[in-house]
Motif scaffolding. Structure first.
Motif, PDB file in Angstrom:
ATOM      1  N   ALA A 350       0.852  -1.190   0.000  1.00 41.08           N
ATOM      2  CA  ALA A 350       0.000   0.000   0.000  1.00 41.08           C
ATOM      3  C   ALA A 350       0.883   1.233   0.000  1.00 41.08           C
ATOM      4  O   ALA A 350       2.001   1.218   0.537  1.00 41.08           O
ATOM      5  N   PHE A 360      -4.549   8.672  -0.118  1.00 44.52           N
ATOM      6  CA  PHE A 360      -4.616   7.221  -0.297  1.00 44.52           C
ATOM      7  C   PHE A 360      -4.763   6.914  -1.780  1.00 44.52           C
ATOM      8  O   PHE A 360      -5.250   7.735  -2.562  1.00 44.52           O
ATOM      9  N   SER A 362      -6.264   3.969  -4.443  1.00 46.88           N
ATOM     10  CA  SER A 362      -7.041   2.753  -4.688  1.00 46.88           C
ATOM     11  C   SER A 362      -6.563   2.124  -5.985  1.00 46.88           C
ATOM     12  O   SER A 362      -6.512   2.794  -7.025  1.00 46.88           O
ATOM     13  N   LEU A 383     -10.081   5.441   7.163  1.00 47.94           N
ATOM     14  CA  LEU A 383      -9.761   4.918   5.831  1.00 47.94           C
ATOM     15  C   LEU A 383     -10.901   5.292   4.892  1.00 47.94           C
ATOM     16  O   LEU A 383     -12.069   4.994   5.177  1.00 47.94           O
ATOM     17  N   LEU A 389      -7.044  -0.546  -1.056  1.00 43.95           N
ATOM     18  CA  LEU A 389      -5.986   0.360  -0.607  1.00 43.95           C
ATOM     19  C   LEU A 389      -4.697  -0.422  -0.328  1.00 43.95           C
ATOM     20  O   LEU A 389      -3.606   0.053  -0.601  1.00 43.95           O
ATOM     21  N   LEU A 431      -4.723   0.344   8.357  1.00 48.34           N
ATOM     22  CA  LEU A 431      -4.764  -0.413   7.114  1.00 48.34           C
ATOM     23  C   LEU A 431      -4.222  -1.829   7.287  1.00 48.34           C
ATOM     24  O   LEU A 431      -4.713  -2.779   6.682  1.00 48.34           O
TER      25      LEU A 431
END
Length: 907
Positions: A350, A360, A362, A383, A389, A431
């Motif tokens: 990630a 973040f 995706s 998150l 993620l 995460l």
């Protein structure tokens, strides 16, 4: 360097020392070691396959042909790889009857079946080994050195530690690998006092130095793996079976070497599961090797083995982008995606970027695209999406590759100044906490908002004062508290810190310290300098490719009467003696102090380290490292068995601990006092008083480099008395002092010094085992010459010192410049030219870098004799035998020790 070509007289043997490229000589009767050959008449060749400069070549005992034959039996009777008969003799009832080598001596009728030749040959073997100092029949021979007349010889540091001399038949197999190699586990003393009062009288610290996961150099044997999941452990103390147990009851039971408990041998212990037939007990790895790894059965798992998870937190604030850190970091990750451990296709990855907000990414599986999700609320981190993620590296490779190529462009015009590092850490933790893994932080500025925000507390006025140690302690409780949360969730943190200004390394280094990670620091980083980009890219790439050990716990067990009392290193002590290490990097060192709680009655003690872990390839394993040491009631044997390298490693950990719990001055006083106490104990117990006593400063021969190593610690930037050392530089040095393995720590406190302009002809050329290095010089500027070229190296930095009268031809050959005046000082990349001198210097620099275990890549600085004063002083400070500011020269230091030992006050 020419090797000796003479025949040694009886009772002497020669061993090749790869580090110095020379032989040292051993008196096999007394164990005495020396560099100069004894009186000789014929010729000796170097050991097969060993040459000068071999990288960390393991020193192996060299036995005469007759001794080897007596040890293993005649070649035609027993092949070297077979430690026992194909099938054991049968006892009444058809049950197999087992004999250890110790028992085999008592069983001549069974010995004839191939285990050994006969009892007389066994006795001959024991006699030969006792003459070599291995049989325990002769104690450690003590030799006294006078420090006033024995200047430091750098070659002494590459001699192996005093040999461990166990009683005859201490090990159940005749394996030469039955005791731990010092690079894995070593002790400050190789003969253990039977009582705490004897240890106290010697003033010697009793501590274990561990590097359980060290890198393997080319040609080194990998750790043997027991794959059949048959694990024999003591029912009472949980010790793993090892070469120092005893088999009893016809081989059906074994007696623990720690607590003497009698245990049943597991049913499948003597069964070869690969061939599905009876196996040879004596060839099992755990009875022949001190370092062994077991594949763990399901009962060793709380949950199925976790996949390796890597979360990268990348600072994208204005300063990080402008320095080139972001571009270099993303490019390095991209170039090393194939090196990240992922043999089983389970590795997850990630990316989270941050400035004053969190970014973040995706990355849906099977897609080449990614989308950025921004979280600007850093007070209550969440998150933004439940999936995609943290993605599978193999499945999302295309989108990950595209993203890494675009991140720098996304933020290239970012003008935001500020760092929400604490919230980024919390996001990374959310995460990955359900699984665990490694968070890698790349930070270019002081955390300024959200949890863990820090203020600039650098104050030049308190440097060098009693308040300075406060700058070396964490300014916020967040980092230790968060680190403990990480440890519970099996999350480790590595910190890569790039600063143009103060970054509070002391606070940020708490995270790696308590989560078994590592801190890397790049002061003044600017990727436009190729040297900076190359160093960071090399070190970061090495860390990415490192096969880490996940969700590990470590425990050290010892023979009854001994107790682990204090622990030093990067981990969290979960209970009194259980060390939690969420991800164990290679080449990280730990030091553990040991107490003698009750009188030890056994002839030898055993110390066993066990680390239960998950490999980054998804297999649960237990690495077991076993070290056996003889016991003694003799003070002289305690001194004669001391390992000066292990002592220096232990003292570096203790000094850093004292500087944090007390003051830097207290740490320096502790080092000096401990050294004085050892010298006083030696003087009062081992030397005869008299008129000549005042004219010497006595210490055992095997410890005569300890004073200069302590002086090196006192002059190291982590401990040194100075008002000029920035707190970030000092805090980083302390992180190195408590985590480097001995092979890296010793040059860090006692650098290597070579003369290059007049080195031997073979130096810098390829020998049988690689590049031959020049002979090391004592660390004093007296060896510098105005026309010379010298190399000084401490494992972190390489200096090329160029004398002001260096001839133009030398400058042209090495630097491709017309003369000394055209040469610039500072960070440098040597050109590669087609002339012998340039090729040899480049080869020595490359070999020096390669010699050091771990990911570190040394910067190279060119230092001109009349160049920039600050750079000159930095290079000269590595010559620790000279006077430095208020710190004494080696001669003054020895004089102060002499005054203290003889009662005249002193330093």
């Amino acid at each position: 360097m020419a090797s000796p070509t003479q025949q040694l007289p009886p009772g002497w043997t020669a061993e090749w020392d790869a580090g110095s490229g020379q032989y040292f000589f051993i008196d096999t009767t007394t164990g005495a070691r020396q560099w100069e050959p004894p009186t000789i008449t014929g010729s000796v060749e170097p050991p097969m396959g060993v040459g000068a400069g071999a990288p960390h070549a393991k020193s192996r005992r060299q036995y005469a042909a007759g001794q080897t034959q007596a040890y293993y039996g005649a070649p035609d009777a027993m092949p070297e790889q077979n430690f026992g008969p194909p099938q054991p003799p049968m006892q009444a009832g058809g049950q197999p009857q087992f004999f250890s080598p110790a028992q085999a001596q008592m069983q001549p009728q069974q010995a004839q079946q191939g285990y050994y030749q006969d009892p007389s040959q066994m006795n001959q073997m024991a006699d030969q080994f006792s003459q070599m100092g291995m049989g325990g029949q002769k104690g450690f021979q003590l030799y006294t050195a006078n420090l006033l007349t024995s200047p430091p010889d750098p070659r002494e540091l590459s001699i192996p530690p005093p040999e461990i001399r166990l009683p005859p038949n201490a090990s159940v197999t005749p394996s030469l690998t039955a005791n731990a190699d010092p690079s894995y586990q070593r002790c400050t003393i190789n003969a253990v006092p039977t009582t705490s009062s004897l240890l106290a009288k010697s003033k010697m610290p009793f501590a274990l130095v561990l590097t359980p996961y060290r890198t393997l150099n080319e040609g080194e044997e990998p750790v043997p793996v027991v794959t059949d999941t048959v694990i024999a452990r003591c029912r009472r103390c949980r010790t793993y079976i090892n070469p120092y147990v005893q088999f009893i009851d016809g081989g059906n039971r074994w007696r623990c070497c720690m607590c003497n408990m009698s245990n049943e041998v597991p049913q499948m212990f003597d069964w070869d599961q690969v061939r599905n037939q009876p196996g040879d007990r004596w060839s099992r790895a755990e009875l022949n090797h001190s370092v062994v790894e077991f594949v763990a059965p399901t009962e060793y798992m709380v949950r199925p083995p976790q996949p390796a998870v890597y979360v990268f937190l990348i600072d994208v604030s204005h300063q990080a982008v402008q320095s080139g850190m972001v571009a270099t970091a993303t490019r390095t990750i991209l170039e090393n995606l194939d090196r990240i451990p992922d043999e089983n296709g389970r590795t997850k990855i990630a990316l989270i970027c941050y400035d004053t907000s969190l970014y973040f990414f995706s990355m849906p599986p099977g897609s080449s695209e990614s989308s950025m999700l921004v979280v600007s609320d850093v007070e209550d981190v969440f998150l933004p999406k439940p999936t995609d993620l943290c993605v599978n590296l193999a499945e999302s490779r295309e989108s990950l590759t595209n993203l890494l190529g675009r991140i720098n462009d996304m933020f290239k015009d970012n003008s935001i100044i500020g760092s929400a590092l604490g919230p980024a850490l919390q996001a990374g933790f959310k995460l990955m906490s359900p699984i665990g893994g490694k968070i890698t932080v790349l930070s270019s500025s002081l955390p300024s908002l959200g949890a863990g925000a820090l203020k600039n507390r650098e104050d030049p006025k308190i440097l060098g004062t009693t308040k300075e140690s406060g700058l070396l302690q964490a300014a916020s409780t967040f980092y230790k508290t968060f680190a403990i949360e990480c440890s519970r969730a099996q999350v480790s943190v590595d910190m890569f810190l790039f600063s143009q200004s103060y970054q509070d390394v002391a606070s940020l280094a708490c995270l790696p310290h308590y989560t078994s990670g590592q801190t890397y620091y790049y002061p003044g980083f600017n990727a436009s300098r190729s040297e900076d980009a190359l160093k960071f890219g090399h070190e970061f790439g090495s860390v990415l490719a490192m096969p880490i050990m996940l969700e590990a716990v470590m425990r050290v067990r010892a023979t009854r009467g001994l107790r682990m009392s204090s622990f030093h290193g990067n981990f969290f002590v979960r209970s009194t003696d259980l060390l939690a290490m969420p991800a164990v990097p290679q080449d990280q060192s730990y030091a553990i102090e040991i107490q003698i709680e009750e009188t030890v009655t056994s002839p030898f003690v055993v110390l066993q380290t066990a680390i239960l872990h998950t490999t980054c390839y998804g297999e649960r394993r237990i690495r077991v490292v076993t070290l056996a040491l003889p016991t003694t009631t003799s003070l002289s044997e305690v001194f004669a068995s001391a390992d000066q390298v292990a002592l220096a490693t232990y003292f570096s950990n203790k000094a850093v601990e004292r500087s944090l719990t007390h003051k830097l001055e207290d740490a320096r006083d502790m080092l000096f006092k401990n050294l004085v106490d050892i010298l006083l104990a030696y003087k009062s117990s081992m030397t005869a008083g008299g008129a000549g006593a005042m004219g010497q400063l006595a210490i055992s021969e095997n410890m005569k480099m300890l004073p200069v190593l302590i002086l090196g610690l006192l002059k190291n930037v982590g401990i040194r008395q100075s008002a000029q050392i920035p707190p970030d530089i000092r805090a980083y040095a302390q992180a190195l002092l408590t985590s480097l393995p001995s092979q890296l720590l010793i040059p860090y406190i006692y650098p290597t010094f070579y003369s290059l302009h007049n080195m031997p002809e073979e130096a810098g050329t390829v020998g049988p085992e690689g590049i031959v290095l020049p002979p090391p010089l004592p660390l004093t500027s007296e060896r510098l010459e105005r026309h010379g070229l010298f190399l000084i190296e401490d494992g972190q930095t390489i200096f090329l010192w160029v004398g002001r009268d260096a001839v133009p031809q030398l400058i042209m050959d090495v630097f491709d410049l017309p003369n000394y005046d055209a040469l610039r000082g500072g960070k440098y990349t040597l050109p590669h030219l087609e002339n012998p001198m340039n090729e040899r210097v480049n080869a020595i620099v490359a070999k020096t870098r390669a010699l050091r275990r771990g990911p570190y890549y040394s910067h190279l600085y060119v230092v001109k004799e009349d160049g920039e004063p600050a750079l000159r002083l930095w290079a000269l400070s590595a010559l620790i035998q000279d006077r430095l500011d208020v710190l004494p020269s080696y001669q003054q230091f020895i004089g102060s020790l002499k005054d203290k030992v003889h009662g005249n006050g002193g330093y």
